[in-house]
Design a protein around this motif. Structure first.
Motif, PDB file in Angstrom:
ATOM      1  N   TRP A 152      16.273 -42.708-119.117  1.00  0.00           N
ATOM      2  CA  TRP A 152      15.969 -43.214-120.446  1.00  0.00           C
ATOM      3  C   TRP A 152      15.351 -44.610-120.380  1.00  0.00           C
ATOM      4  CZ3 TRP A 152      15.882 -39.861-124.234  1.00  0.00           C
ATOM      5  CH2 TRP A 152      16.622 -38.678-124.079  1.00  0.00           C
ATOM      6  N   LEU A 153      15.777 -45.396-119.412  1.00  0.00           N
ATOM      7  CA  LEU A 153      15.140 -46.697-119.212  1.00  0.00           C
ATOM      8  C   LEU A 153      13.659 -46.504-118.867  1.00  0.00           C
ATOM      9  CD1 LEU A 153      15.061 -49.778-118.741  1.00  0.00           C
ATOM     10  CD2 LEU A 153      15.853 -49.344-116.397  1.00  0.00           C
ATOM     11  N   GLN A 154      13.374 -45.538-118.003  1.00  0.00           N
ATOM     12  CA  GLN A 154      11.993 -45.304-117.601  1.00  0.00           C
ATOM     13  C   GLN A 154      11.153 -44.792-118.775  1.00  0.00           C
ATOM     14  OE1 GLN A 154      12.220 -44.518-112.878  1.00  0.00           O
ATOM     15  NE2 GLN A 154      13.072 -42.873-114.085  1.00  0.00           N
ATOM     16  N   LEU A 155      11.768 -44.005-119.665  1.00  0.00           N
ATOM     17  CA  LEU A 155      11.063 -43.587-120.877  1.00  0.00           C
ATOM     18  C   LEU A 155      10.775 -44.794-121.770  1.00  0.00           C
ATOM     19  CD1 LEU A 155       9.956 -41.247-122.587  1.00  0.00           C
ATOM     20  CD2 LEU A 155      12.224 -41.078-123.648  1.00  0.00           C
ATOM     21  N   GLY A 156      11.724 -45.701-121.848  1.00  0.00           N
ATOM     22  CA  GLY A 156      11.522 -46.929-122.629  1.00  0.00           C
ATOM     23  C   GLY A 156      10.419 -47.800-122.044  1.00  0.00           C
ATOM     24  N   LEU A 157      10.332 -47.842-120.718  1.00  0.00           N
ATOM     25  CA  LEU A 157       9.263 -48.618-120.085  1.00  0.00           C
ATOM     26  C   LEU A 157       7.899 -48.028-120.413  1.00  0.00           C
ATOM     27  CD1 LEU A 157      10.787 -49.337-116.539  1.00  0.00           C
ATOM     28  CD2 LEU A 157      10.818 -50.785-118.587  1.00  0.00           C
ATOM     29  N   ALA A 158       7.831 -46.702-120.502  1.00  0.00           N
ATOM     30  CA  ALA A 158       6.574 -46.057-120.908  1.00  0.00           C
ATOM     31  C   ALA A 158       6.208 -46.451-122.336  1.00  0.00           C
ATOM     32  CB  ALA A 158       6.702 -44.537-120.790  1.00  0.00           C
ATOM     33  N   ALA A 159       7.199 -46.494-123.216  1.00  0.00           N
ATOM     34  CA  ALA A 159       6.942 -46.851-124.617  1.00  0.00           C
ATOM     35  C   ALA A 159       6.445 -48.286-124.740  1.00  0.00           C
ATOM     36  CB  ALA A 159       8.211 -46.666-125.441  1.00  0.00           C
ATOM     37  N   CYS A 160       6.937 -49.170-123.886  1.00  0.00           N
ATOM     38  CA  CYS A 160       6.526 -50.579-123.947  1.00  0.00           C
ATOM     39  C   CYS A 160       5.055 -50.770-123.587  1.00  0.00           C
ATOM     40  CB  CYS A 160       7.388 -51.421-123.004  1.00  0.00           C
ATOM     41  SG  CYS A 160       9.090 -51.648-123.571  1.00  0.00           S
ATOM     42  N   LEU A 161       4.453 -49.782-122.962  1.00  0.00           N
ATOM     43  CA  LEU A 161       3.044 -49.891-122.586  1.00  0.00           C
ATOM     44  C   LEU A 161       2.104 -49.594-123.753  1.00  0.00           C
ATOM     45  CD1 LEU A 161       3.257 -48.181-119.097  1.00  0.00           C
ATOM     46  CD2 LEU A 161       2.729 -50.583-119.531  1.00  0.00           C
ATOM     47  N   ILE A 162       2.642 -49.146-124.876  1.00  0.00           N
ATOM     48  CA  ILE A 162       1.813 -48.849-126.042  1.00  0.00           C
ATOM     49  C   ILE A 162       1.211 -50.135-126.599  1.00  0.00           C
ATOM     50  CG2 ILE A 162       1.807 -47.930-128.388  1.00  0.00           C
ATOM     51  CD1 ILE A 162       4.051 -46.033-127.506  1.00  0.00           C
ATOM     52  N   TRP A 163       1.980 -51.220-126.562  1.00  0.00           N
ATOM     53  CA  TRP A 163       1.526 -52.491-127.100  1.00  0.00           C
ATOM     54  C   TRP A 163       1.345 -53.503-125.965  1.00  0.00           C
ATOM     55  CZ3 TRP A 163       5.965 -49.965-128.787  1.00  0.00           C
ATOM     56  CH2 TRP A 163       5.805 -49.253-129.993  1.00  0.00           C
ATOM     57  N   ARG A 164       0.310 -54.298-126.070  1.00  0.00           N
ATOM     58  CA  ARG A 164       0.009 -55.262-125.004  1.00  0.00           C
ATOM     59  C   ARG A 164       1.099 -56.318-124.901  1.00  0.00           C
ATOM     60  NH1 ARG A 164      -4.701 -59.273-123.585  1.00  0.00           N
ATOM     61  NH2 ARG A 164      -5.420 -58.332-121.647  1.00  0.00           N
ATOM     62  N   ARG A 165       1.679 -56.711-126.031  1.00  0.00           N
ATOM     63  CA  ARG A 165       2.691 -57.775-126.013  1.00  0.00           C
ATOM     64  C   ARG A 165       3.955 -57.357-125.267  1.00  0.00           C
ATOM     65  NH1 ARG A 165       2.630 -60.510-132.098  1.00  0.00           N
ATOM     66  NH2 ARG A 165       0.512 -61.386-131.961  1.00  0.00           N
ATOM     67  N   THR A 166       4.207 -56.052-125.224  1.00  0.00           N
ATOM     68  CA  THR A 166       5.434 -55.587-124.559  1.00  0.00           C
ATOM     69  C   THR A 166       5.183 -55.110-123.122  1.00  0.00           C
ATOM     70  OG1 THR A 166       5.101 -53.417-125.611  1.00  0.00           O
ATOM     71  CG2 THR A 166       6.612 -54.950-126.692  1.00  0.00           C
ATOM     72  N   MET A 167       3.924 -55.217-122.652  1.00  0.00           N
ATOM     73  CA  MET A 167       3.630 -54.860-121.256  1.00  0.00           C
ATOM     74  C   MET A 167       4.493 -55.623-120.254  1.00  0.00           C
ATOM     75  SD  MET A 167      -0.521 -54.496-121.386  1.00  0.00           S
ATOM     76  CE  MET A 167      -0.679 -55.041-119.695  1.00  0.00           C
ATOM     77  N   PRO A 168       4.746 -56.929-120.466  1.00  0.00           N
ATOM     78  CA  PRO A 168       5.598 -57.639-119.506  1.00  0.00           C
ATOM     79  C   PRO A 168       6.993 -57.025-119.366  1.00  0.00           C
ATOM     80  CG  PRO A 168       4.393 -59.208-120.842  1.00  0.00           C
ATOM     81  CD  PRO A 168       4.150 -57.853-121.449  1.00  0.00           C
ATOM     82  N   LEU A 169       7.502 -56.408-120.428  1.00  0.00           N
ATOM     83  CA  LEU A 169       8.816 -55.768-120.340  1.00  0.00           C
ATOM     84  C   LEU A 169       8.784 -54.597-119.352  1.00  0.00           C
ATOM     85  CD1 LEU A 169       9.915 -55.723-124.097  1.00  0.00           C
ATOM     86  CD2 LEU A 169      10.599 -57.322-122.292  1.00  0.00           C
ATOM     87  N   THR A 170       7.676 -53.855-119.364  1.00  0.00           N
ATOM     88  CA  THR A 170       7.528 -52.772-118.390  1.00  0.00           C
ATOM     89  C   THR A 170       7.468 -53.339-116.986  1.00  0.00           C
ATOM     90  OG1 THR A 170       6.335 -51.413-120.001  1.00  0.00           O
ATOM     91  CG2 THR A 170       6.101 -50.813-117.688  1.00  0.00           C
ATOM     92  N   GLY A 171       6.728 -54.438-116.809  1.00  0.00           N
ATOM     93  CA  GLY A 171       6.663 -55.064-115.496  1.00  0.00           C
ATOM     94  C   GLY A 171       8.030 -55.510-115.007  1.00  0.00           C
ATOM     95  N   LEU A 172       8.803 -56.139-115.892  1.00  0.00           N
ATOM     96  CA  LEU A 172      10.155 -56.569-115.510  1.00  0.00           C
ATOM     97  C   LEU A 172      11.044 -55.362-115.217  1.00  0.00           C
ATOM     98  CD1 LEU A 172      10.678 -59.441-118.113  1.00  0.00           C
ATOM     99  CD2 LEU A 172      10.293 -59.688-115.646  1.00  0.00           C
ATOM    100  N   GLY A 173      10.846 -54.282-115.965  1.00  0.00           N
ATOM    101  CA  GLY A 173      11.617 -53.067-115.710  1.00  0.00           C
ATOM    102  C   GLY A 173      11.312 -52.472-114.344  1.00  0.00           C
TER     103      GLY A 173
END
Length: 318
Positions: free
Chosen positions: A101-122
């Motif tokens: 579920w964390l990995q699914l959330g990381l995919a969702a964070c890639l929808i918006w540019r502002r939340t891309m860093p969250l995927t990187g940290l994940g």
């Protein structure tokens, strides 16, 4: 190899005196000739014409590199969520229920540019978690994940630390990943024996031993080329991307999911139109830098393995 065959990281690797044999030396010599030819061609009208052609063909990829990375990494994490018990790569499994579920959330964070860093940290978190479970030596196969993480963080924050482009960071980590993986082909060629037995056409008529030596040399040379001059690295990126894509037809969806991230990175490198003045010394120095890189990776692999699994008293004879 780890995705499709049994492996034993702690097992004793093939001795260096068996790795550095006559066939290996001939293969390395041939690779150096090809590398130097690419360097010498780069400063000529032929090299300029090839770079111009690459610029034209890859215009759309270059324009949308970030979008392609976001879409591909998103596909990657959604696929891992579907698999359910995987951390980053097929052989890294977990029983922790919330990881998918964390990995699914990381995919969702890639929808918006502002939340891309969250995927990187994940990705950094997942890489650290896998390292704690499987060990540093195992995860040394995958520093490209950290490169992708930094790319997403830096692009999301729109910064270039010390003037270093995010694409260059992910290019260097991709090169390190593939050079390390090539040493593994020489150190543990027997891991691929079941795969070659099931698909003998892979060797194209060569003996399994020669095939693995050649595969490692080709991979190492192309990976080294990723850190060299523009035409050389762009050509190497295209060849590597072609190899990874063609492997999907042979090995199926696991291969497609596992290699999707590095394929899109390689396409981004191939499309990169930044140029640098190439001098004769780039061709002259290529063998020395290649040899130094080869020596460093062999030393790191064998000394690291001996220190972690065999004890310092069992360091290899070089």
């Amino acid at each position: 190899m780890k995705w499709f065959c049994a492996y034993d990281i702690a097992g004793q690797p093939r001795s260096l005196e068996n790795v550095l044999c006559l066939n290996f030396e001939w293969l390395v010599g041939l690779a150096l000739v090809c590398l130097m030819f690419g360097c010498l061609a780069e400063g000529t009208p032929l090299g300029t014409a090839l770079l111009n052609a690459l610029d034209r063909v890859t215009t759309r990829i270059r324009t949308d590199t970030e979008l392609l990375v976001r879409a591909t990494v998103g596909f990657f994490f959604v696929s891992l969520w579907g698999l359910g018990n995987v951390i980053l790569t097929p052989e890294l499994t977990t029983d922790v229920a919330w990881i998918p579920w964390l990995q699914l959330g990381l995919a969702a964070c890639l929808i918006w540019r502002r939340t891309m860093p969250l995927t990187g940290l994940g990705i950094v978190f997942l890489f650290s978690s896998a390292t704690a479970q499987y060990g540093v030596f195992h995860l040394a196969d995958y520093p490209v994940f950290l490169g992708v993480a930094l790319y997403l963080i830096l692009r999301g924050l729109e910064i270039e630390p010390f003037g270093i482009r995010p694409l260059d960071i992910v290019r260097w980590t991709a090169a390190v990943t593939l050079m390390w993986a090539s040493v593994e082909k020489w150190a543990y060629p027997q891991w691929t024996d079941p795969l070659i037995a099931a698909k003998p056409s892979m060797t194209m008529g060569a003996s399994p031993e020669l095939f693995m030596q050649a595969a490692g040399v080709i991979e190492f040379t192309l990976a080294f080329a990723l850190i060299w001059t523009p035409l050389v690295r762009r050509t190497a990126a295209l060849i590597l991307a072609g190899v990874f894509i063609s492997a999907v037809f042979e090995f199926g969806k696991i291969d497609a999911i596992g290699h999707s991230g590095i394929i899109v990175v390689l396409l981004g490198i191939a499309a990169d139109d930044v140029r640098a003045k190439v001098r004769v010394r780039h061709a002259v120095m290529a063998p020395a830098w290649y040899a130094a890189s080869l020596g460093v990776f062999l030393l790191l692999y064998y000394l690291g393995h001996a220190a972690l699994f065999g004890g310092l008293s069992e360091l290899p004879v070089i």
